[in-house]
Design a protein around this motif. Sequence first.
Motif, PDB file in Angstrom:
ATOM      1  N   TRP A 281      72.216  45.467 -18.832  1.00  0.00           N
ATOM      2  CA  TRP A 281      71.792  44.544 -17.781  1.00  0.00           C
ATOM      3  C   TRP A 281      71.992  45.151 -16.403  1.00  0.00           C
ATOM      4  O   TRP A 281      71.258  44.843 -15.478  1.00  0.00           O
ATOM      5  CB  TRP A 281      72.564  43.232 -17.882  1.00  0.00           C
TER       6      TRP A 281
ATOM      7  N   ALA B  31      67.300  38.302 -15.639  1.00  0.00           N
ATOM      8  CA  ALA B  31      67.174  37.865 -17.038  1.00  0.00           C
ATOM      9  C   ALA B  31      65.892  37.061 -17.250  1.00  0.00           C
ATOM     10  O   ALA B  31      65.216  37.213 -18.266  1.00  0.00           O
ATOM     11  CB  ALA B  31      68.387  37.043 -17.440  1.00  0.00           C
TER      12      ALA B  31
ATOM     13  N   TRP C 123      75.433  38.664 -19.305  1.00  0.00           N
ATOM     14  CA  TRP C 123      74.036  38.794 -18.888  1.00  0.00           C
ATOM     15  C   TRP C 123      73.847  38.003 -17.581  1.00  0.00           C
ATOM     16  O   TRP C 123      74.585  37.056 -17.296  1.00  0.00           O
ATOM     17  CB  TRP C 123      73.097  38.325 -19.992  1.00  0.00           C
TER      18      TRP C 123
END
Length: 585
Positions: free
Chosen positions: A30, A239, A423
Motif C-alpha cells: 500500500w 484504496a 490499508w
Amino acid sequence: MEWERIRKRPEDCVGANLQDYQEYAGRFAWSQARALLDGLPNGGINIAFEAVDRHVLAGRGDKLALRWIGRDDQVRDFSYQALRAQTNRFANTLAARGVAKGDRVFSLLGRVPELYIAALGTLKNASVFSPLFSAFGPDPIKARMAIGNAKALVTSEAFYRRKIEPWRKELASLEHVFLTECSGSLPADTIDLSAALAQASDSFETIWTGPEDMALLHFTSGTTGRPKGVVHVHEAVVAHHITGRLALDLRSDDIFWCTADPGWVTGTSYGIISPLTNGATMIVDQAEFDAERWYRILQQQNVTVWYTAPTAIRMLMKVGTEIIRRFDLSRLRLMASVGEPLNPEAVAWSAAAFGKPFHDNWWQTETGGIMISNYRSMDVKPGSMGRPLPGVTAGIVERVEGGGLREITKPMAMGELALRPGWPSMMRGYLNEEERYRKCFVGGWYLTGDLAMRDDEGYYWFVGRADDVIKSAGHLIGPFEVESALMEHPAVAEAGVIGIPDPTAGEMVKAYVALKNGFESSEALRKELLGHARQRLGPAVAPKDIAFRQNLPKTRSGKIMRRLLKARELGLPEGDISTLESEER
Ligand code: ATP
Ligand code: MG
C-alpha cells in the motif's frame, strides 16, 4: 450440494485485470500504491482532487463523468470539467461561510446531482462529508448529526420542513443549512443552494490535507445493533482507486453503474469516488428498484460494469429471466455484488440468465473498500466471497484462553474473519466510541465480527455474523448455509434464519421465507420446504420450523435484520431500528 465452479474462459481473462492481479498479488504494498494516482502537488492529498481535478488537468475535462437519470427519465450530464466547476462552487460556498477544514457537512438528499456536488465540494474544502439516507426520520437524523457535530447540512426544502426544522434549535453546532428545490419563501435561517452556487466562483484552490485528516463519516447499516459512526481519512482514496480497478475492473472507458445509495458506504466509495478516480463515466439513477427500468438503463446507457447487492439480485430473480431476453445487455462486462452473502443459487442463476455470473465481494463500512473479491479473471465458486485483494492479509482466527487469538489454518474450519490492519481505507475510529473501536483489535488483527471459512485454494466462505450464529445440539450453524439451501427450492425468493431457545438443543433453527411470484403459502409447501432442507442439510442443521412472510425486515442498505426477526419471535425489545427500511409483512 456441491456447486459447480464457474470456470473463466480465456476471453474473460483478457485485459489488464489478470495482469494487474498477477502483477500485484504477493508483492503489492500500500505504501507504493499512492504512486498509482497522478501527481499530488506539494505531497498533499485530497479525495476530490483525485476524483475530479486531476482528470481536467490531464486534458480529460470533456469526458463524461456523471450521467444523472431522473425519476421521470430526465437526463443531466456532467463532464469532468463541469463537475470540477460545480464542486468548486460548492467549496467556495462553504468557505465563504466559514465552514473550514475538519468541519462536518451532512447531506440528507435523494440521489440528485446536488448530492454528488456537495460530497466532492465538501472534500475539496477539506471538510468532512457525512451522507444520510434521505428516508431516515427526524430522530435518526438528529442522533447522527449530534454525534457528528454537524456544522452544515445540505437537504431539500421539503425534508427540512418535515425532518429538521422541528428540532433544529436543539443542535447548536448546526450553523448553515443549504436547501435544494426551494419553493420561493425560504424557511428562516436557511440558504437557497442554487442561488448560492450561482453566486460562487467556479475556481477554487483545493485544500490539501494530510493523509490522516478526516474525510468521511459513515454510519454502519445497523444490522446488528446501534449504528457506529465510522471515520475515514483522505488517504483512503488510494484504496478506493486500486480496489475499484482490481475488484471491479474499472477502466477509464467504462460506463459504471453502482446502484447503492450514498447513504451507505458502497454508494460513496464506489458510487462516487472510485469510478471517478479511475476516470470512468458513472450512472446515477434517482428512482428506486424496478426490474424493467434497471434492464432498460443497462441497455440504453451501455453499462459495462454493474455493482449491486444480493437483495436486488433476489428481486430480479423473483421477476424471472424472460424479461432479460428483451434487452441487449451485450455491453455488460462485469457484474458484482456486495452487502450480504450472495447465495450460490443467485450466482448460478445469473450465469444462466446473463451468460456471466455475479462476482461476490466482501467488505464493510469499517474497511472503507473491497477486501475480498471474485476477480473478473478468477474462477468463481458460487457461494464464496472470493480471495483477499493484493495487499490485504486475511485470516480465520479463534480466541484462546488468556485473551489472545490463534489463526486457524485448517481448510474449511470456521472462525472469525480477521484482517491485518494497514490499508489506507481502514477506519480510524468509531466517532466518540473509543472503547468500541479498541475492542475490534486483538493480537495485531482487526476482528470483523463475521464468521467465515477458507478453503485450500484460499477462497473465503461466509458463514454468518458472529451474533447470528446458532448453537444447536452441539453444532454451530451459520444462517447463510441454511438460507442458501432454502433458496435452492424453486418457490423460495428470500429466507432469513434465526436460532430460538430450545430446552433440549439449546437453540433450534427457525426460518422465515418469502415466496416467489406465483407461489402460495400452504401447510403442504411448509412441509415440503422442511423436507427439502432436511434432505439438503441433515436433521441437525435443517430448520425445525418455517414461517411464511411476504417480505423480510431489511435495513436501508438491503440487509435482512435477523436480530429483529429474533426479537419479535421472542417478544424482546426491538433495539435500534433507525435503519429499518422494509417491514416484515
Ligand atoms: P452494523 O455493523 O451496524 O451491524 P453492518 O455490518 O450491516 O451494520 P455494513 O458495514 O454496511 O454494516 O455491512 C458490512 C457487513 O455486511 C459485513 O460485516 C458482512 O456481515 C456483510 N457483508 C458485506 N458483504 C458481504 C458478502 N459479500 N458476503 C457476506 N456478507 C457480507
Ligand atoms: Mg458491521
